[in-house]
Design an enzyme around this catalytic site. Structure first.
Site, PDB file in Angstrom:
ATOM      1  CG  ASP A   1      -0.312  -0.137   2.531  1.00 53.16           C
ATOM      2  OD1 ASP A   1       0.966  -0.117   2.589  1.00 53.16           O
ATOM      3  OD2 ASP A   1      -1.252  -0.346   3.522  1.00 53.16           O
ATOM      4  CB  SER A   2       4.623   1.728  -0.254  1.00 48.63           C
ATOM      5  OG  SER A   2       4.919   0.419  -1.352  1.00 48.63           O
TER       6      SER A   2
ATOM      7  CG  ASP B   1       0.456  -3.984   2.156  1.00 51.90           C
ATOM      8  OD1 ASP B   1       0.632  -4.717   3.145  1.00 51.90           O
ATOM      9  OD2 ASP B   1       1.301  -3.206   1.846  1.00 51.90           O
TER      10      ASP B   1
ATOM     11  CE  LYS C   1       3.414  -5.735   3.615  1.00 52.52           C
ATOM     12  NZ  LYS C   1       3.031  -4.785   4.577  1.00 52.52           N
TER      13      LYS C   1
ATOM     14  CD  GLU D   1       0.674  -1.596   7.727  1.00 56.99           C
ATOM     15  OE1 GLU D   1       0.316  -0.668   8.729  1.00 56.99           O
ATOM     16  OE2 GLU D   1       1.352  -1.000   6.817  1.00 56.99           O
TER      17      GLU D   1
ATOM     18  CD  GLU E   1       7.925  -0.238   7.295  1.00 58.61           C
ATOM     19  OE1 GLU E   1       6.848  -1.018   7.076  1.00 58.61           O
ATOM     20  OE2 GLU E   1       7.930   0.886   6.881  1.00 58.61           O
TER      21      GLU E   1
HETATM   22  O1  KIV Z   1       3.571  -1.115   1.635  1.00 64.03           O
HETATM   23  C1  KIV Z   1       4.946  -1.542   1.638  1.00 64.03           C
HETATM   24  O2  KIV Z   1       5.413  -1.321   0.598  1.00 64.03           O
HETATM   25  C2  KIV Z   1       5.245  -2.250   2.614  1.00 64.03           C
HETATM   26  C3  KIV Z   1       6.805  -2.508   2.545  1.00 64.03           C
HETATM   27  C4  KIV Z   1       7.526  -0.992   3.100  1.00 64.03           C
HETATM   28  C5  KIV Z   1       7.063  -3.633   3.695  1.00 64.03           C
HETATM   29  O3  KIV Z   1       4.529  -2.542   3.584  1.00 64.03           O
END
Ligand code: KIV
Length: 290
Positions: free
Chosen positions: A70-71, A109, A139, A141, A208
């Site tokens: 989600d970056s 994510d 993924k 969090e 992280e």
């Molecule tokens: O969203 C992302 O790119 C991430 C990485 C920084 C692990 O969660």
């Protein structure tokens, strides 16, 4: 005669080595491959990707895992945090990434708000993301607070990659992107959360921006692979953001980031040359027209 014999033996051995290497290189990475890599002590490489062409480059280069992070909210959409990106936007990116991947294990994510302590709802979102993208896993969090959500998703057959330490979706709670778990209480909670995630059945864990000593301790105490970003070298693998490690996201230079190229500068120079060529009618030339 002797030369002929040794040459053909050499060729035969070489083709055996190459075919083993090639099949290793091309066979799809699964949760089992990742566990085996950890057992063998082979470090796992992971990068983000957000579209088909990026994914083809990352996968073709041999990266073991691809994260549709989600970056994307920051590096693709230009937001100042990961919070605004939606499920439908993540699905759009991830399904294009999956089309570009032959070998890597793809994780997508679950964006902010899709996994927040309502296991039924979280499972619905996870199924929507997997059905619409073809990714291998999601993924998530969070630790103890979300353990029932995570268990439900895993029980439905969807592999989950956990994410602890700095969790950018909680940025407003932290008030900044500084290193996490430096104090004992937070470090102890992180260790306990990591074990809960492993017991719940997570297939891997991202850590992280935490102290390297803590990350190594967690990696050594778990059987699932631990992938670090800003977490030192004592973990089982590393992940970086595509735009950061290639110098496309030019203003971003945290201590943990190694820039492997300066694509931003290369692109700027190429575009400036193109503009000059257009203005001076150097482009297109006779060979570049019909
Ligand atoms: O969203 C992302 O790119 C991430 C990485 C920084 C692990 O969660």
């Amino acid at each position: 005669m002797r030369i002929g014999y040794s040459l053909s033996t050499f060729n035969c051995q070489l083709s055996t080595i190459m075919s083993v290497h090639q099949s290793d290189f091309q066979s799809k990475v699964t949760v089992n491959t990742l566990l085996d890599m950890k057992k063998r002590g082979e470090k796992i490489s992971m990068l983000t990707a957000y579209d088909y062409s990026m994914a083809k480059i990352v996968d073709g280069a041999g990266c073991d895992m691809i994260l549709v992070g989600d970056s994307a909210s920051n590096v693709i959409c230009g937001n100042s945090s990961t919070l605004p990106i939606t499920v439908d936007e993540m699905i759009f990116l991830a399904k294009n990434v999956v089309r570009g991947v032959k070998r890597a294990f793809v994780s997508v994510d679950m964006p902010f708000g899709t996994c927040s302590g309502n296991p039924e709802k979280s499972l619905e979102y996870a199924i929507k993301m997997i059905k619409n993208t073809g990714a291998d896993s999601v993924k998530i969090e969070g630790g103890e607070e979300l353990i029932e959500d995570i268990r439900k998703i895993i029980n439905a057959g969807i592999p989950v990659v956990g994410h602890l330490g700095l969790m950018p979706q909680s940025i407003n709670k932290y008030g900044g992107y500084s290193v996490r778990a430096k104090e004992d209480a937070e470090a102890e909670k992180l260790i306990s959360d990591a074990h809960l995630l492993e017991q719940a059945g997570c297939c891997a864990l991202v850590l992280e921006k935490i102290p390297a000593v803590l990350a190594q301790k967690v990696a050594e105490s778990l059987t699932i692979p631990v992938i670090g970003i800003g977490a030192g070298s004592g973990v089982d693998g590393q992940v970086l953001v595509f735009h950061d490690m290639l110098g496309i996201n030019q203003g971003f230079s945290p201590k943990f980031l190694r820039k492997y190229a300066n694509i931003g500068e290369v692109a700027t120079n190429a575009i400036q040359q193109y503009i000059k060529d257009v203005k001076s009618v150097d482009f297109p030339n006779k060979e570049e027209q019909y």
